[in-house]
Design an enzyme around this catalytic site. Sequence first.
Site, PDB file in Angstrom:
ATOM      1  N   ARG A   1       4.922 -14.555  -3.935  1.00 50.91           N
ATOM      2  CA  ARG A   1       5.154 -15.138  -2.605  1.00 50.91           C
ATOM      3  C   ARG A   1       3.848 -15.723  -2.099  1.00 50.91           C
ATOM      4  O   ARG A   1       2.807 -15.581  -2.740  1.00 50.91           O
ATOM      5  CB  ARG A   1       5.627 -14.051  -1.629  1.00 50.91           C
ATOM      6  CG  ARG A   1       4.663 -12.865  -1.599  1.00 50.91           C
ATOM      7  CD  ARG A   1       4.994 -11.858  -0.541  1.00 50.91           C
ATOM      8  NE  ARG A   1       4.261 -10.618  -0.698  1.00 50.91           N
ATOM      9  CZ  ARG A   1       3.000 -10.404  -0.350  1.00 50.91           C
ATOM     10  NH1 ARG A   1       2.293 -11.403   0.175  1.00 50.91           N
ATOM     11  NH2 ARG A   1       2.425  -9.234  -0.517  1.00 50.91           N
TER      12      ARG A   1
ATOM     13  N   ILE B   1     -10.288   2.220 -11.707  1.00 50.87           N
ATOM     14  CA  ILE B   1     -11.520   1.458 -11.906  1.00 50.87           C
ATOM     15  C   ILE B   1     -12.327   1.601 -10.621  1.00 50.87           C
ATOM     16  O   ILE B   1     -11.951   1.083  -9.572  1.00 50.87           O
ATOM     17  CB  ILE B   1     -11.217  -0.024 -12.198  1.00 50.87           C
ATOM     18  CG1 ILE B   1     -10.221  -0.146 -13.357  1.00 50.87           C
ATOM     19  CG2 ILE B   1     -12.504  -0.775 -12.509  1.00 50.87           C
ATOM     20  CD1 ILE B   1     -10.666   0.475 -14.656  1.00 50.87           C
TER      21      ILE B   1
ATOM     22  N   ASN C   1       1.806 -10.980  -6.889  1.00 50.83           N
ATOM     23  CA  ASN C   1       2.588 -11.164  -5.675  1.00 50.83           C
ATOM     24  C   ASN C   1       3.356 -12.469  -5.809  1.00 50.83           C
ATOM     25  O   ASN C   1       2.760 -13.542  -5.910  1.00 50.83           O
ATOM     26  CB  ASN C   1       1.700 -11.201  -4.440  1.00 50.83           C
ATOM     27  CG  ASN C   1       1.041  -9.860  -4.165  1.00 50.83           C
ATOM     28  OD1 ASN C   1      -0.168  -9.749  -4.092  1.00 50.83           O
ATOM     29  ND2 ASN C   1       1.834  -8.814  -4.031  1.00 50.83           N
TER      30      ASN C   1
ATOM     31  N   LYS D   1      -5.347  -4.860   3.179  1.00 48.24           N
ATOM     32  CA  LYS D   1      -6.482  -5.763   3.362  1.00 48.24           C
ATOM     33  C   LYS D   1      -6.802  -5.951   4.845  1.00 48.24           C
ATOM     34  O   LYS D   1      -5.899  -6.033   5.676  1.00 48.24           O
ATOM     35  CB  LYS D   1      -6.169  -7.112   2.717  1.00 48.24           C
ATOM     36  CG  LYS D   1      -5.908  -7.007   1.217  1.00 48.24           C
ATOM     37  CD  LYS D   1      -5.214  -8.240   0.669  1.00 48.24           C
ATOM     38  CE  LYS D   1      -4.766  -8.021  -0.768  1.00 48.24           C
ATOM     39  NZ  LYS D   1      -3.946  -9.138  -1.267  1.00 48.24           N
TER      40      LYS D   1
ATOM     41  N   GLY E   1       0.785  -1.229   0.000  1.00 46.61           N
ATOM     42  CA  GLY E   1       0.000   0.000   0.000  1.00 46.61           C
ATOM     43  C   GLY E   1       0.814   1.274   0.000  1.00 46.61           C
ATOM     44  O   GLY E   1       0.260   2.376   0.068  1.00 46.61           O
TER      45      GLY E   1
END
Length: 455
Positions: free
Chosen positions: A293, A203, A291, A237, A165
């Site tokens: 990982r 979006i 990502n 998240k 982020g």
Amino acid sequence: MFNKILIANRGEIAVRIIRAARELGVGTVAIYSTADRDALHVHLADEAICVGPARSTESYLNMNNILSAAVATGAQAIHPGFGFLSENSKFARLCEEMNIKFIGPSAKVMDMMGDKINARAEMIKAGVPVTPGSEGEVHTTDEAVKIAEEIGYPIMLKASAGGGGKGIRKVNNVEELVPAFEAAQAEAQAAFGNGAMFIERMIFPARHIEVQILGDSQGNVIHLGERDCSLQRNNQKVLEESPSVAIGHTLRQEITAAAVKAAQHVSYENAGTIEFLLDESSGKFYFMEMNTRVQVEHPVTEFVSGVDIVKEQIRVANGNEFSVKQEDVTFSGHAIECRINAENPKFNFAPSPGKITNLFLPSGGVGLRVDSAMYSGYSIPPYYDSMIAKVIVHGENRFEALMKMQRALLEFDVEGVITNVDFQLELISDPHVVAGDYDTSFLGNVFLPEYQKED
């Protein structure tokens, strides 16, 4: 199979990896900083070795010390978990040079997909849909203004080397662009040592949908379904679930096929996640990032698919094929994960480190799992991420999963530090969340303003 692996991480993910390795009959080495001398992962591993002082840069990010620990203990492989060095291609390359297996993709693939601009270019080549945006790096505000005019507002500014982020800003008009660009660029430079930016059309409203993929050394790629990660605060998240209520059968086939195509295009090996933005009004989805990982939220996928992702990571790194083929993967029920942090939601989620004087983790019943490295008497150090546990539930359907999560959060009891348990309980009980009626703007624009008005 490996005889011994080193876990280059801490906290609940280190505990998670140790447990998976032990069930495979693989020995483990824990690393720790001086602040983590009494941490649970240190006690659970077969061996433990201190790699430096409390500061991450001197311990969990100290590549030389970690590699020296692997050599000294005879570890054949290193599992990086998530965060820290998990997406650092230099570290992966050093492992390769020292003949230590990095449990993750190759350094080449990490470079390709870890840089958001390179990843975007590769996805265009692969035929995976991407959002309209800049063609390459953007370094100046003049460039940013010109590109924004071409693609139209609102836009997202993103750090090319970003993650977690950081280096991200939403911009609604030209007046906001210059200060937002300068702030995001400075944040990216400080966090990643790279101030390169890129721009995408925003979006909005959107769902954040990610697809779990696995690739092996024989070129096979499979998917384990999707997760809905739209409940976010500041691009981080808070709660995840699988499957997504926003996706029907046809769209699910399309988005998972696109994720497999993306992974195949870059010859991906090990566990990874392809993240998409879904425009619910049009049904169109767009590649956002990859990502390279294991994800924090991987347990919800494990619950609905029945596949142990961490064990698959170790098997793949050892040169084995998957334990399952795509046609063997079936999805059952609904899973939800809540992240429990030592933080105060009423005071802008300020961190709350300190000593846990009493701890009771929810348990009992089928379909409840708590991943944590906490115990009564443990002192949470102030140097690292504030997450202290993940509560994951699985039900035959979404309603059962919601009720099970409510029950689990009501049982969660921790004394000595402030946590976000009550915040998560209110969130999981909110009528919009219960109905599955939310997008990436819901938490920040709808839920939090009302929650923080309460006494």
